[in-house]
Design an enzyme around this catalytic site. Structure first.
Site, PDB file in Angstrom:
ATOM      1  N   HIS A 284       1.040  -1.046  -0.120  1.00  8.85           N
ATOM      2  CA  HIS A 284       0.066   0.048   0.169  1.00  8.85           C
ATOM      3  C   HIS A 284       0.813   1.286  -0.124  1.00  8.85           C
ATOM      4  CE1 HIS A 284      -3.512   2.337   0.423  1.00  8.85           C
ATOM      5  NE2 HIS A 284      -3.845   2.078   1.945  1.00  8.85           N
ATOM      6  N   HIS A 325      -2.554  -2.113  -9.719  1.00  9.90           N
ATOM      7  CA  HIS A 325      -3.566  -1.705  -8.764  1.00  9.90           C
ATOM      8  C   HIS A 325      -4.570  -2.427  -8.693  1.00  9.90           C
ATOM      9  CE1 HIS A 325      -5.633   1.428  -6.726  1.00  9.90           C
ATOM     10  NE2 HIS A 325      -4.681   1.863  -6.422  1.00  9.90           N
ATOM     11  N   ASP A 381       2.708   5.547  -6.747  1.00 11.10           N
ATOM     12  CA  ASP A 381       3.848   5.438  -6.019  1.00 11.10           C
ATOM     13  C   ASP A 381       5.132   5.364  -7.005  1.00 11.10           C
ATOM     14  OD1 ASP A 381       2.707   5.486  -3.668  1.00 11.10           O
ATOM     15  OD2 ASP A 381       2.193   3.289  -3.932  1.00 11.10           O
TER      16      ASP A 381
HETATM   17  N1  ACO Z   1       4.722  -6.984 -10.641  1.00  9.21           N
HETATM   18  C1  ACO Z   1       4.476  -8.058 -11.437  1.00  9.21           C
HETATM   19  N2  ACO Z   1       3.301  -8.685 -11.629  1.00  9.21           N
HETATM   20  C2  ACO Z   1       2.315  -8.108 -10.887  1.00  9.21           C
HETATM   21  C3  ACO Z   1       2.463  -7.112 -10.198  1.00  9.21           C
HETATM   22  C4  ACO Z   1       3.656  -6.341 -10.121  1.00  9.21           C
HETATM   23  N3  ACO Z   1       3.694  -5.018  -9.551  1.00  9.21           N
HETATM   24  N4  ACO Z   1       1.123  -6.833  -9.546  1.00  9.21           N
HETATM   25  C5  ACO Z   1       0.241  -7.778 -10.004  1.00  9.21           C
HETATM   26  N5  ACO Z   1       1.094  -8.725 -10.630  1.00  9.21           N
HETATM   27  C6  ACO Z   1       0.613  -9.952 -11.039  1.00  9.21           C
HETATM   28  C7  ACO Z   1       0.308 -10.999 -10.250  1.00  9.21           C
HETATM   29  O1  ACO Z   1       1.397 -11.794  -9.835  1.00  9.21           O
HETATM   30  C8  ACO Z   1      -0.793 -11.714 -10.903  1.00  9.21           C
HETATM   31  O2  ACO Z   1      -0.334 -12.658 -11.664  1.00  9.21           O
HETATM   32  P1  ACO Z   1      -1.002 -13.914 -12.191  1.00  9.21           P
HETATM   33  O3  ACO Z   1      -2.388 -13.622 -12.701  1.00  9.21           O
HETATM   34  O4  ACO Z   1      -0.200 -14.612 -13.153  1.00  9.21           O
HETATM   35  O5  ACO Z   1      -1.090 -14.634 -10.913  1.00  9.21           O
HETATM   36  C9  ACO Z   1      -1.761 -10.693 -11.599  1.00  9.21           C
HETATM   37  O6  ACO Z   1      -0.522  -9.579 -11.805  1.00  9.21           O
HETATM   38  C10 ACO Z   1      -2.767 -10.185 -10.865  1.00  9.21           C
HETATM   39  O7  ACO Z   1      -2.073  -9.401  -9.633  1.00  9.21           O
HETATM   40  P2  ACO Z   1      -2.954  -9.366  -8.266  1.00  9.21           P
HETATM   41  O8  ACO Z   1      -1.850  -9.510  -7.083  1.00  9.21           O
HETATM   42  O9  ACO Z   1      -4.231 -10.458  -8.236  1.00  9.21           O
HETATM   43  O10 ACO Z   1      -3.554  -8.030  -8.184  1.00  9.21           O
HETATM   44  P3  ACO Z   1      -4.208  -7.221  -6.866  1.00  9.21           P
HETATM   45  O11 ACO Z   1      -5.426  -6.381  -7.518  1.00  9.21           O
HETATM   46  O12 ACO Z   1      -4.667  -8.176  -5.821  1.00  9.21           O
HETATM   47  O13 ACO Z   1      -2.990  -6.490  -6.293  1.00  9.21           O
HETATM   48  C11 ACO Z   1      -1.384  -4.732  -5.956  1.00  9.21           C
HETATM   49  C12 ACO Z   1      -2.794  -5.180  -6.593  1.00  9.21           C
HETATM   50  C13 ACO Z   1      -1.364  -4.990  -4.581  1.00  9.21           C
HETATM   51  C14 ACO Z   1      -1.389  -3.145  -5.872  1.00  9.21           C
HETATM   52  C15 ACO Z   1      -0.306  -5.463  -6.835  1.00  9.21           C
HETATM   53  O14 ACO Z   1      -0.408  -5.029  -7.994  1.00  9.21           O
HETATM   54  C16 ACO Z   1       0.991  -5.061  -6.416  1.00  9.21           C
HETATM   55  O15 ACO Z   1       1.621  -5.661  -5.332  1.00  9.21           O
HETATM   56  N6  ACO Z   1       1.815  -3.841  -6.996  1.00  9.21           N
HETATM   57  C17 ACO Z   1       2.960  -3.611  -6.339  1.00  9.21           C
HETATM   58  C18 ACO Z   1       3.131  -2.922  -5.027  1.00  9.21           C
HETATM   59  C19 ACO Z   1       2.556  -1.481  -5.331  1.00  9.21           C
HETATM   60  O16 ACO Z   1       2.792  -0.884  -6.164  1.00  9.21           O
HETATM   61  N7  ACO Z   1       1.758  -1.141  -4.464  1.00  9.21           N
HETATM   62  C20 ACO Z   1       1.085   0.177  -4.532  1.00  9.21           C
HETATM   63  C21 ACO Z   1      -0.361   0.198  -5.079  1.00  9.21           C
HETATM   64  S1  ACO Z   1      -0.927   1.883  -5.057  1.00  9.21           S
HETATM   65  C22 ACO Z   1      -1.479   2.278  -3.474  1.00  9.21           C
HETATM   66  O17 ACO Z   1      -1.565   1.328  -2.698  1.00  9.21           O
HETATM   67  C23 ACO Z   1      -1.253   3.666  -3.348  1.00  9.21           C
END
Ligand code: ACO
Length: 447
Positions: A284, A325, A381
């Site tokens: 987050h 996201h 971010d």
């Molecule tokens: N890098 C690589 N792969 C990713 C990323 C990433 N940043 N984010 C998601 N994926 C992949 C997952 O591994 C998943 O792959 P799969 O379908 O093969 O299993 C797919 O994309 C879907 O991802 P989920 O984890 O299901 O997406 P979710 O909506 O649950 O998560 C989140 C969203 C937590 C923001 C995620 O994208 C992440 O961890 N990003 C990196 C951390 C980040 O930048 N957070 C800031 C968010 S903005 C904020 O809070 C202000």
């Protein structure tokens, strides 16, 4: 097949299926149910009538991580994640970032309307005159170790404010609520700056009422021996815009924490401390800190392709921080504003050398099948950390900066929740899959 109807269905007349309804057939019993549809949702409680036996508990919906469950009706922030749209109270984020100030936006978010000149001046006066903290708070901060993370210090000191303002418990009194809202928005920059000064062993700088909200914060952070800190207008504006961009984002993890904890009617300081705790996590508000660490680890533009390969082959273990996201499946509109602003900041501070790595990473990721298929775009971010770093903030202050801006949104969401007659103490259900009833076995008889 029996027809079971709810009150709205009954109003439509016998045998008539209302248009705004969802027909559900329970194949276990053959019964059919019509659930009213309002604002594109059915009420999960309407499922409870679906039973196999009269003493059956009734149907529930199962939704880990609230992937498809609206927990409230809100009038504060609108997001269309597929189209990359973000609006506070109807106003597009791009217009607010260009034309508004953080305090004006905070007023808008909290009250629902942009302030008149008189309302604005009164609001700015109230916030400016609540920026001091009790001297005991300083003593409390002195107890932290020199290397304490500022988010831990912030969460603890915001919680501690609860003990200084016991009247804050009267959460149903609008005037008491307003006073705590002034205090929390006004004092969080002071606590944030004190946390930074503590980690550097520097004397704490008291607020300066002659400065703007952002200017005062920069003064409390970076002032040394000068009589008055000279705020660079470009950096002051950039700080203010960053606060605007972070002010609210509907039902994210920290806002849900604010509402969830606040739903027990605890005072807003404790609820805000819980929200800060939620924001601290690397998935987050902690993500901007992780982005900078990731860029520094990559080290150079040439190493970007190898890192992207590692992300793709890790099976979700290694993430491209600052990408993806839960809601945006398109470019995060806040990331766009920040990217545009970066040049203006770098003109003053000098270019952040990590920018080249970030631009290369974005270029490669946005043309790569893995990221395109999963709709992974830069989020707020991805670029914010580069600006913060260029302005002189250490990486562990990044989530703290996020918390300063988000305080207005948390409070608006909290106040909306407190006044919402439909809300009760938040108490999710579970699907129990554990052991059936069994008798206790004395220790020596256990295998
Ligand atoms: N890098 C690589 N792969 C990713 C990323 C990433 N940043 N984010 C998601 N994926 C992949 C997952 O591994 C998943 O792959 P799969 O379908 O093969 O299993 C797919 O994309 C879907 O991802 P989920 O984890 O299901 O997406 P979710 O909506 O649950 O998560 C989140 C969203 C937590 C923001 C995620 O994208 C992440 O961890 N990003 C990196 C951390 C980040 O930048 N957070 C800031 C968010 S903005 C904020 O809070 C202000």
């Amino acid at each position: 097949m029996t027809q079971v109807t709810l009150s709205e269905t009954a109003a439509a007349g016998p045998g008539v299926v209302p248009k705004d309804s969802l027909t559900v057939i329970d194949n276990r019993t053959g019964k059919s149910y019509q659930l009213p549809v309002e604002h594109g949702t059915v009420r999960a409680m309407d499922l409870r009538q679906i039973k196999t036996e009269p003493d059956d508990f009734g149907m529930m919906s199962y939704d880990p991580a609230f992937m498809n469950t609206a927990s409230c009706r809100s009038r504060i922030t609108f997001i269309d994640g597929d189209r990359g749209i973000l609006r506070y109270r109807g106003y597009p984020i791009e217009q607010l970032a260009e034309k508004s100030s953080y305090l004006e936006t905070a007023y808008l978010i909290l009250s629902g309307e942009l302030p008149t000149k008189a309302q604005h001046d009164g609001w700015v006066f109230d916030i400016t005159h609540h920026t001091m903290v009790h001297e005991n708070v300083k003593d409390l901060m002195m107890g932290f170790r020199y290397d304490a993370h500022p988010m831990g210090m912030l969460a603890s000191t915001v919680a501690a404010l609860s003990t200084f303002y016991p009247e804050a418990k009267q959460i149903h009194d609008p005037l008491v609520r307003r006073k705590q809202i002034h205090r929390l928005i006004a004092k969080i920059p002071t606590l944030a700056a004190f946390a930074y000064r503590h980690s550097r062993g520097l004397p704490y700088v008291y607020p300066d009422n002659e400065l703007s909200f952002a200017g005062n914060f920069l003064s409390m952070m970076f002032k040394t021996t000068e009589i008055r800190y000279q705020v660079n207008p470009a950096l002051e504006r950039a700080m203010d815009v960053l606060f605007i961009l972070h002010a609210d984002h509907e039902q994210n993890c920290s806002t849900s924490a604010m509402r969830g904890v606040g739903s027990s009617y605890v005072d807003p300081y404790i609820a805000a401390a819980a929200a800060i705790g939620a924001l601290y996590g690397p998935l987050h508000g902690g993500a901007n800190e992780q982005v900078l660490r990731m860029l520094a680890d990559i080290g150079s533009r040439e190493k970007v392709p190898a890192f992207v390969k590692e992300v793709k082959e890790s099976g979700g273990e290694v993430k491209l921080m600052g990408f993806g996201h839960r809601v945006y499946k398109n470019y995060d509109p806040r990331a766009k504003v920040i990217k545009e602003m970066a040049d203006r900041v770098f003109e003053v501070t000098g270019r952040n050398p990590l920018l080249d790595i970030a631009l290369e990473l974005e270029k490669i990721a946005l043309s790569d099948e893995y990221f395109l298929k999963r709709k992974l775009y830069p989020n707020v971010d991805f670029y914010s950390g580069l600006i913060y770093q260029a302005m002189g903030f250490p990486v562990d202050m990044f989530p703290v900066l996020f918390a300063i801006g988000r305080m207005s949104g948390w409070l608006a969401q909290w106040e909306e929740m407190v006044q919402d007659k439909e809300q009760k103490i938040a108490r999710p259900r579970q699907v129990y899959l554990g052991a059936d009833k069994r008798d206790f076995v004395p220790m020596l008889k256990r295998s």
